[in-house]
Design a protein around this motif. Structure first.
Motif, PDB file in Angstrom:
ATOM      1  N   LEU A 170       1.189  -0.803  -0.259  1.00  0.00           N
ATOM      2  CA  LEU A 170      -0.252   0.003   0.245  1.00  0.00           C
ATOM      3  C   LEU A 170       1.009   1.058  -0.204  1.00  0.00           C
ATOM      4  O   LEU A 170       0.239   2.440  -0.907  1.00  0.00           O
ATOM      5  CB  LEU A 170      -0.676   0.283   1.631  1.00  0.00           C
ATOM      6  CG  LEU A 170      -1.556  -1.526   1.154  1.00  0.00           C
ATOM      7  CD1 LEU A 170      -2.728  -0.812   2.923  1.00  0.00           C
ATOM      8  CD2 LEU A 170      -3.279  -0.957  -0.071  1.00  0.00           C
ATOM      9  N   ASP A 171       2.167   0.954   0.814  1.00  0.00           N
ATOM     10  CA  ASP A 171       3.525   2.123   0.295  1.00  0.00           C
ATOM     11  C   ASP A 171       4.126   2.502  -0.209  1.00  0.00           C
ATOM     12  O   ASP A 171       4.828   3.308  -0.047  1.00  0.00           O
ATOM     13  CB  ASP A 171       3.541   2.202   2.100  1.00  0.00           C
ATOM     14  CG  ASP A 171       2.811   2.673   2.626  1.00  0.00           C
ATOM     15  OD1 ASP A 171       1.158   3.715   2.972  1.00  0.00           O
ATOM     16  OD2 ASP A 171       2.745   2.828   3.719  1.00  0.00           O
ATOM     17  N   CYS A 172       4.632   1.015  -1.355  1.00  0.00           N
ATOM     18  CA  CYS A 172       5.309   1.168  -1.999  1.00  0.00           C
ATOM     19  C   CYS A 172       5.111   0.325  -3.390  1.00  0.00           C
ATOM     20  O   CYS A 172       4.379  -0.135  -3.059  1.00  0.00           O
ATOM     21  CB  CYS A 172       7.058   0.811  -0.902  1.00  0.00           C
ATOM     22  SG  CYS A 172       6.597  -1.360  -1.133  1.00  0.00           S
ATOM     23  N   SER A 173       6.111  -0.096  -4.201  1.00  0.00           N
ATOM     24  CA  SER A 173       5.486  -0.614  -5.148  1.00  0.00           C
ATOM     25  C   SER A 173       6.152  -2.020  -5.368  1.00  0.00           C
ATOM     26  O   SER A 173       5.792  -2.513  -6.240  1.00  0.00           O
ATOM     27  CB  SER A 173       6.702   0.657  -6.330  1.00  0.00           C
ATOM     28  OG  SER A 173       7.953   0.408  -6.663  1.00  0.00           O
ATOM     29  N   THR A 174       7.397  -1.650  -4.653  1.00  0.00           N
ATOM     30  CA  THR A 174       8.245  -2.804  -4.494  1.00  0.00           C
ATOM     31  C   THR A 174       9.041  -3.589  -3.286  1.00  0.00           C
ATOM     32  O   THR A 174       9.143  -2.503  -2.755  1.00  0.00           O
ATOM     33  CB  THR A 174       9.164  -2.935  -5.370  1.00  0.00           C
ATOM     34  OG1 THR A 174       8.924  -1.962  -6.683  1.00  0.00           O
ATOM     35  CG2 THR A 174      10.725  -3.540  -5.981  1.00  0.00           C
ATOM     36  N   LEU A 175       8.775  -5.070  -3.516  1.00  0.00           N
ATOM     37  CA  LEU A 175       9.002  -5.598  -1.875  1.00  0.00           C
ATOM     38  C   LEU A 175      10.087  -6.471  -2.139  1.00  0.00           C
ATOM     39  O   LEU A 175      10.450  -7.045  -3.663  1.00  0.00           O
ATOM     40  CB  LEU A 175       8.099  -6.398  -1.452  1.00  0.00           C
ATOM     41  CG  LEU A 175       7.283  -5.717  -0.841  1.00  0.00           C
ATOM     42  CD1 LEU A 175       5.662  -6.681  -0.086  1.00  0.00           C
ATOM     43  CD2 LEU A 175       6.857  -4.795   0.079  1.00  0.00           C
ATOM     44  N   ALA A 176      11.406  -6.252  -2.051  1.00  0.00           N
ATOM     45  CA  ALA A 176      11.881  -7.649  -2.118  1.00  0.00           C
ATOM     46  C   ALA A 176      12.782  -8.228  -0.737  1.00  0.00           C
ATOM     47  O   ALA A 176      12.420  -7.690   0.349  1.00  0.00           O
ATOM     48  CB  ALA A 176      13.837  -6.023  -2.372  1.00  0.00           C
ATOM     49  N   THR A 204      12.148 -10.454  -5.981  1.00  0.00           N
ATOM     50  CA  THR A 204      11.115  -8.767  -5.492  1.00  0.00           C
ATOM     51  C   THR A 204       9.742  -9.511  -5.822  1.00  0.00           C
ATOM     52  O   THR A 204       9.247 -10.540  -6.729  1.00  0.00           O
ATOM     53  CB  THR A 204      11.326  -7.760  -6.382  1.00  0.00           C
ATOM     54  OG1 THR A 204      10.813  -8.990  -8.204  1.00  0.00           O
ATOM     55  CG2 THR A 204      12.559  -7.585  -6.134  1.00  0.00           C
ATOM     56  N   ARG A 205       8.341  -8.506  -5.709  1.00  0.00           N
ATOM     57  CA  ARG A 205       6.890  -8.417  -5.345  1.00  0.00           C
ATOM     58  C   ARG A 205       6.295  -7.561  -5.366  1.00  0.00           C
ATOM     59  O   ARG A 205       6.670  -6.226  -5.197  1.00  0.00           O
ATOM     60  CB  ARG A 205       6.333  -9.462  -4.270  1.00  0.00           C
ATOM     61  CG  ARG A 205       5.077  -9.446  -4.288  1.00  0.00           C
ATOM     62  CD  ARG A 205       4.257  -9.730  -3.244  1.00  0.00           C
ATOM     63  NE  ARG A 205       2.973  -9.963  -3.397  1.00  0.00           N
ATOM     64  CZ  ARG A 205       1.593  -9.406  -2.345  1.00  0.00           C
ATOM     65  NH1 ARG A 205       2.778 -10.735  -0.949  1.00  0.00           N
ATOM     66  NH2 ARG A 205       0.217  -9.393  -2.493  1.00  0.00           N
ATOM     67  N   LEU A 206       5.733  -6.900  -6.691  1.00  0.00           N
ATOM     68  CA  LEU A 206       5.798  -5.660  -7.318  1.00  0.00           C
ATOM     69  C   LEU A 206       4.253  -5.631  -6.906  1.00  0.00           C
ATOM     70  O   LEU A 206       3.378  -6.453  -6.917  1.00  0.00           O
ATOM     71  CB  LEU A 206       5.281  -5.473  -8.841  1.00  0.00           C
ATOM     72  CG  LEU A 206       6.809  -5.578  -9.005  1.00  0.00           C
ATOM     73  CD1 LEU A 206       7.184  -5.763 -11.232  1.00  0.00           C
ATOM     74  CD2 LEU A 206       8.172  -5.659  -8.499  1.00  0.00           C
ATOM     75  N   ARG A 207       3.476  -4.686  -6.488  1.00  0.00           N
ATOM     76  CA  ARG A 207       2.230  -3.806  -6.751  1.00  0.00           C
ATOM     77  C   ARG A 207       1.148  -4.578  -7.602  1.00  0.00           C
ATOM     78  O   ARG A 207       1.711  -4.246  -8.511  1.00  0.00           O
ATOM     79  CB  ARG A 207       2.030  -2.190  -6.486  1.00  0.00           C
ATOM     80  CG  ARG A 207       0.963  -1.938  -5.905  1.00  0.00           C
ATOM     81  CD  ARG A 207       0.671  -0.540  -5.681  1.00  0.00           C
ATOM     82  NE  ARG A 207       1.698   0.065  -5.140  1.00  0.00           N
ATOM     83  CZ  ARG A 207       2.070   1.469  -5.180  1.00  0.00           C
ATOM     84  NH1 ARG A 207       1.761   2.428  -5.542  1.00  0.00           N
ATOM     85  NH2 ARG A 207       2.715   2.235  -4.386  1.00  0.00           N
TER      86      ARG A 207
END
Length: 175
Positions: free
Chosen positions: A129-135, A172-175
């Motif tokens: 909800l607050d970023c475009s990408t998780l790593a 990574t996981r993207l929005r």
């Protein structure tokens, strides 16, 4: 670099995708439980030196960019997760990620084994909800974690060296 938003407490009915799992901030009262989890052989293999690790977690309590969470299901603590801006600390393996990327470090307690994919998927939806990408950066030989991360929507085969020169797999996981 943008700092993460302050910790959000969910009020009212949580979104349906979050119904099974809750995420609450770590407190000093959680440290003994986390120390026991870190001492488990299956956790210590990837988080070596339980005393050192719990000291690092303790030192990060209240850090302005670190979000430390206990994953809870039906009142039982299942796992630990910490998130932070991927570019805040030296992390050459995260070079090339978007400026707003958030990195995760996680481990499960005994009650969380086998549930990592599910709770990490829910946490990912919340953080995205607050970023475009998780790593996330598991060791390449940690196949159990990689399988859980895939179930949670992470992908990637990029093998790099982290800041300590250890091989990691960047997923990574993207929005």
């Amino acid at each position: 670099m943008r700092s993460p938003r302050p910790w959000r407490a969910w009020t009212g009915q949580p979104p349906a995708w979050m119904a099974e799992y809750a995420f609450r901030p770590v407190t000093g009262d959680d440290l003994p439980v986390l120390a026991r989890w870190l001492a488990q052989p299956e956790v210590a293999a990837w988080w070596p030196g339980p005393d050192r690790q719990i000291a690092l977690i303790r030192d990060d309590l209240g850090h302005r960019v670190m979000r430390q969470m206990i994953v809870v299901r039906n009142g039982a603590a299942l796992a630990y997760a910490q998130s932070y801006p991927a570019h805040h600390w030296p992390a050459p393996h995260f070079a090339g990620l978007p400026a707003d990327a958030v990195a995760l470090d996680v481990f499960s307690g005994p009650d969380g084994v086998g549930q990592g994919g599910a709770w990490l998927r829910a946490l990912g939806r919340l953080l995205l909800l607050d970023c475009s990408t998780l790593a996330i950066d598991p060791r390449p030989e940690n196949q159990r974690a990689i399988a859980a991360y895939r179930k949670a929507g992470f992908a990637g085969d990029d093998h790099r060296l982290d800041a300590q020169g250890r091989p990691v797999r960047v997923m990574t996981r993207l929005r």
